[in-house]
Design an enzyme around this catalytic site. Structure first.
Site, short mmCIF file in Angstrom:
data_model
loop_
_atom_site.label_atom_id
_atom_site.label_comp_id
_atom_site.label_asym_id
_atom_site.label_seq_id
_atom_site.Cartn_x
_atom_site.Cartn_y
_atom_site.Cartn_z
N ASP A 90 0.53 -1.33 0.37
CA ASP A 90 -0.08 0.11 0.25
C ASP A 90 0.73 1.15 -0.23
OD1 ASP A 90 0.57 -0.63 2.46
OD2 ASP A 90 0.05 0.59 3.46
N GLU B 139 -0.97 -1.91 5.35
CA GLU B 139 0.20 -1.54 6.40
C GLU B 139 0.45 -0.25 7.44
OE1 GLU B 139 3.41 -1.16 9.06
OE2 GLU B 139 3.73 -0.06 6.88
#
Length: 401
Positions: A79, A136
């Site tokens: 991400d 994350e």
């Protein structure tokens, strides 16, 4: 430096992949294009893919010479951040307000480089699970994958992770046994008093003054309650109260973060925060609400796996390029959830000082979570070679029967 020549040979391909991911950043649990791209590449190299773990997460299943042999997991996060990119070079983000400012694009590219090489050289007696994790950056995607059966559906002996680290020279690594990164926890405290005219403070209960006293008192937890040798941070990052100069408001709000390297210290801090708030309530006749949210646990490297990784790193780049007792950071990482479930180790790979950035980079420093950041493509063959050597050395270890 013992880079694998076949990986060096396709570095330009990895660079293209990395820059494509950088140009198309996606936030927590929105990594649909990223996941599609990774799955397509893995499948093109003959690696079956299981998708949908933790939402957009996926696992590539890379079998060696013996499918019944042991297995390990290698993890990369996918991400991006909700940040406007300041760079204007060719591969800058095309998605306004979204940016790969933490190098997850590079993490994916390094693991993909290792996957491509291992798929063509399956000379290891077991299975490598290639874990591409969503969310994350505050979303807890690691835990979401675990909750979706990561370790039950894909049994593995150990799991390993890697993060680029600006400031560490390119060609160097850092690791340490035990705490590597801190727990991450958020709190919100609302002091509810009694509003009044500012010229008549005796008719009210001033939440602003109570909040000020409370903010100062909370710092005594660090200086007078925990042991001096235990590391912790309690930072109040916002205080909100009032609307004008002549009104004592009804309430004041404080928010902030707590970071620790152990759950025991975290328990102590939360307990004392609540006790101090209750004492303030009694002292001033106010109501104080404490909302304490535990986000990520501390990231604790396992000693045996850390010694193994240190040996791998030293054989790859030489002992002088490996800091095997690096100073832990108070930053947090949700790979910590995986290390709670399985033995493993997390390492830092040096991203340099930013000199690698091309014309068109922003004026800010090349640090993580900065609009001028960019991953150093020189790391791609090094990180991929590390993953491959880790796999080779892991399966070559003697095992008890």
């Amino acid at each position: 430096m013992n880079l694998l020549e076949p990986i060096v040979a396709f570095q330009s391909d990895l660079k293209t992949i990395r820059r494509d991911l950088h140009a198309h950043p996606e936030l927590c649990y929105e990594e649909h294009r990223t996941s599609d791209t990774i799955a397509r590449l893995l499948e093109s190299w003959g690696i079956p893919v299981v998708r949908g773990l933790g939402g957009t997460g996926l696992v590539g299943i890379l079998d060696g010479t013996d499918r019944s042999g042991p297995a390990i997991g290698l993890r990369a996060d996918m991400d991006a951040l909700p940040l406007q990119e300041l760079n204007t070079f060719e591969h800058t983000s095309v998605n306004p307000g979204k940016m790969h400012a933490c190098g997850h694009d590079g993490h994916c590219a390094m693991l993909l480089g290792a996957a491509r090489h291992l798929a063509a050289h399956r000379d290891f007696p077991g299975t490598v699970y290639l874990i591409f994790q969503p969310a994350e950056e505050g979303g807890g995607g690691g835990k979401a994958m675990i909750d979706d059966g990561l370790f039950t559906r894909f049994p593995m002996e150990a799991v390993f992770g890697m993060h680029n680290w600006p400031g560490i020279p390119v060609g160097s690594f850092a690791v340490t046994p035990g705490p590597m990164m801190a727990s991450s926890n958020d709190f919100r405290i609302v002091v509810r008093g009694k509003g009044t005219h500012a010229a008549l403070p005796h008719l009210g209960i001033d939440p602003v003054m109570i909040a000020v006293q409370l903010a100062q008192s909370l710092q005594t937890i660090l200086t007078r309650n925990k042991k001096p040798i235990d590391t912790a941070v309690l930072s109040i990052t916002q205080i909100h109260a009032g609307t004008t100069t002549n009104i004592v408001p009804d309430e004041a709000e404080m928010v902030g973060t707590v970071r620790t390297f152990t759950i025991e210290v975290l328990d102590l801090i939360e307990q004392r925060m609540r006790e101090i708030a209750r004492g303030m309530e009694l002292a001033h006749g106010a109501r104080i609400e404490v909302d304490f949210q535990r986000k990520y646990p501390p990231l604790i490297n396992h000693p045996d796996e850390t010694r193994f990784v240190t040996d791998v790193l030293q054989s790859l780049v030489g002992p002088n390029q490996v800091d095997a007792a690096t100073e832990p950071t108070m930053g947090a990482e949700d790979f910590a959830f995986m290390l709670l479930e399985k033995p493993g180790c997390y390492v830092f790979i040096g991203n340099g000082d930013g000199a690698h950035r091309e014309v068109g980079h922003g004026l800010g420093p090349c640090t993580l979570h900065n609009g001028s950041y960019d991953f150093n493509d020189d790391l791609l063959p090094l990180g991929a070679s590390f993953w491959v050597k880790l796999v080779s050395d892991w399966f070559a270890r003697p095992r008890s029967v």
